[in-house]
Design a protein around this motif. Structure first.
Motif: not given
Length: 524
Positions: A395-398, A364-365, A349-353
């Motif tokens: 993230l889902r792509d990674s 995250i990756p 949930y913080r990936a776009n912060e």
């Protein structure tokens, strides 16, 4: 001119140093097309699906049954494509239920009204289990043990809600009613709720999150003085007493679950810091809120006693965070897992912060890479589902195209079951009429030495010249959790292709058999 040249050299040298350090500590960081990661065959790859206040599912509390089902299927399909192999579904947000066989009322987050069942009727938990298993995913029932209401609005609970039946079991803190962990009858009740689920549903695990004693509010003590006086259990320090109250529940749930069904996993996702070294020599080199000290959750005790099968700390911090560095906490938990599984909770949930650390969209990756290479974690779980489905920060792509590009089996747990199943036999391979597919058939495994029957099967394919290596996940073609499925069609073959196939059996804990006979086939 000379000044410009010297400045350019300095700048280039600085960039080279940054690139070198990035490659050293965070593989793939700073490279436009980083090399593909070497992947483990066994890894827990999970995602939390939060239902409280409709965070993930259903997206609103006024959806029809058909809409609810469609939304969940879409999320599961997205997760399957991303390589996820475990779903942690929140089925008891606040002493309510997302499942039919419950002594507690239907959740208002499901239907919009507390106590109101879905119309047309269906059992959301049964449906979720079936759909997850179809996709080769485990389903863990995520339960909030102590939260009894999400607010203090009386119309948000039913007349027969447990807070009205036994008001003395609860205290109010932070605008919510919470079960009082110091009461023996509370521990019995919560354990009974867990056992209803264990007995009535084909789940793979029971999961508690980080809400034990409430997160502290400044200047507001927890109102349990009278309970401490009535049930001291030999303790003089209220902190030690509170930790023991939680310990008693964890032990009771663990013993009850494992006695009923040996294959069900019991795991907890505590706050990311157990305790800080400045307050306790065994703690981590951190300075944030302490799960041990502020939430009275002694996760280290649970690991040392073997009460939990996995620990899943919420390390929701970036590398180099001043108070709670990701790398420090990952290493600390890895060193204290005591032989149990250690899965890292990641803050999807913080990936776009746009904050320090999170501006790097590969944060995250790189955490996953660090966990694999340095902390030796057995997996990762992401909070929460919609951020994976929506591909936050890519993230889902990674996951889908790199980190989880091959299928994986959840790591096995020998303390629950160490006996592998017997292999399937009689494997046959035939070319389909279209000449571009291969149809496989096999015979079921015999019962294992402990009497367990196969729970599912893993199909492997090897191309011409490839070693028959079952440890390489690249060779996994298909995983099924259906013991009755004894056939599979491989549609990813080509003309003039030479292939070899084997099939293995897995049991409920995902122990794997030796391979079946080998079948070779050439497609003209």
């Amino acid at each position: 001119m000379m000044t410009l040249e010297i400045s350019t050299i300095r700048i280039c040298g600085g960039l080279l140093l940054i690139i070198f350090l990035s490659l050293l500590f965070f593989p793939g960081y700073g490279i436009p097309n980083p090399p593909l990661d070497v992947l483990p065959k066994r890894e827990l790859r999970g995602v939390w699906i939060a239902t409280v206040v409709n965070i993930d599912w259903p997206s609103a509390n006024n959806l029809t049954t058909a809409q609810q089902k469609a939304e969940l299927i879409q999320q599961l399909d997205n997760h399957q494509r991303a390589g996820i192999n475990a779903v942690l579904l929140q089925i008891r947000p606040s002493a309510d239920a997302f499942y039919a066989k419950s002594r507690e009322p239907w959740s208002r987050f499901l239907t919009g009204k507390p106590g109101q069942q879905p119309n047309p009727f269906y059992d959301p938990l049964e449906f979720a289990i079936e759909e997850a298993h179809k996709r080769g995913m485990e389903l863990h029932a995520w339960i909030n043990p102590y939260r009894a209401t999400f607010d203090l609005v009386s119309t948000n609970t039913t007349a027969d809600h447990i807070t009205r039946q036994n008001p003395d079991w609860f205290f109010v803190y932070g605008g919510k009613k919470l079960f009082n962990p110091g009461l023996p009858e509370v521990r019995e009740y919560i354990t009974g709720i867990v056992m209803d689920i264990v007995r009535n549903y084909d789940i793979d695990g029971i999961h508690f999150d980080d809400y034990f004693y409430p997160y502290p509010e400044s200047g507001k003590p927890i109102p349990d003085t009278e309970t401490f006086r009535k049930y001291p259990n030999g303790f003089r320090d209220v902190g030690d007493w509170r930790r023991n109250n939680v310990n008693l529940l964890i032990q009771m749930v663990s013993d009850s679950v494992h006695k009923e069904k040996k294959y069900i996993k019991f795991g907890v996702s505590p706050f990311g810091i157990w305790d800080n070294k400045k307050d306790q020599p065994r703690g981590s080199a951190s300075s944030g809120l302490s799960g041990y000290r502020q939430l009275y959750a002694d996760a280290l005790k649970w690991l040392e006693e073997g009460w939990v099968d996995y620990i899943n700390p919420q390390i929701y911090f970036p590398f180099g965070n001043p108070a709670a560095p990701y790398e420090v906490l990952a290493d600390w938990w890895s060193q204290h897992a005591n032989g149990r599984h250690f899965y890292i909770g990641h803050a999807a949930y913080r990936a776009n912060e746009n904050r320090e650390g999170w501006r790097e969209r590969n944060q995250i990756p790189n955490q996953v890479r660090y966990a694999r290479q340095h902390a030796h974690a057995q997996g990762s779980i992401y909070y929460s589902s919609k951020h994976i489905s929506n591909n936050a920060a890519g993230l889902r792509d990674s996951l889908q195209y790199n980190l989880y590009r091959y299928k994986s089996l959840p790591p096995n747990m020998p303390w629950l079951d160490s006996v592998p199943p017997e292999p399937p036999f009689g494997l046959l391979a035939t070319v389909a009429e279209n000449r571009t597919s291969v149809i496989l058939h096999w015979l079921p495994s015999a019962p294992a030495a402990d009497g367990d029957e196969a729970y599912g099967y893993v199909v492997y394919r090897f191309n011409e010249g490839e070693e028959l290596n079952l440890n390489n996940p690249q060779n996994i073609l298909y995983i099924t959790y259906d013991s009755k499925q004894l056939t599979y069609t491989d549609n990813m073959t080509r003309r003039n292709g030479y292939y070899r196939y084997v099939v293995t059996a897995i049991d409920r804990i995902k122990n794997e058999s030796t391979p079946s006979n080998v079948r070779e086939i050439y497609i003209e």
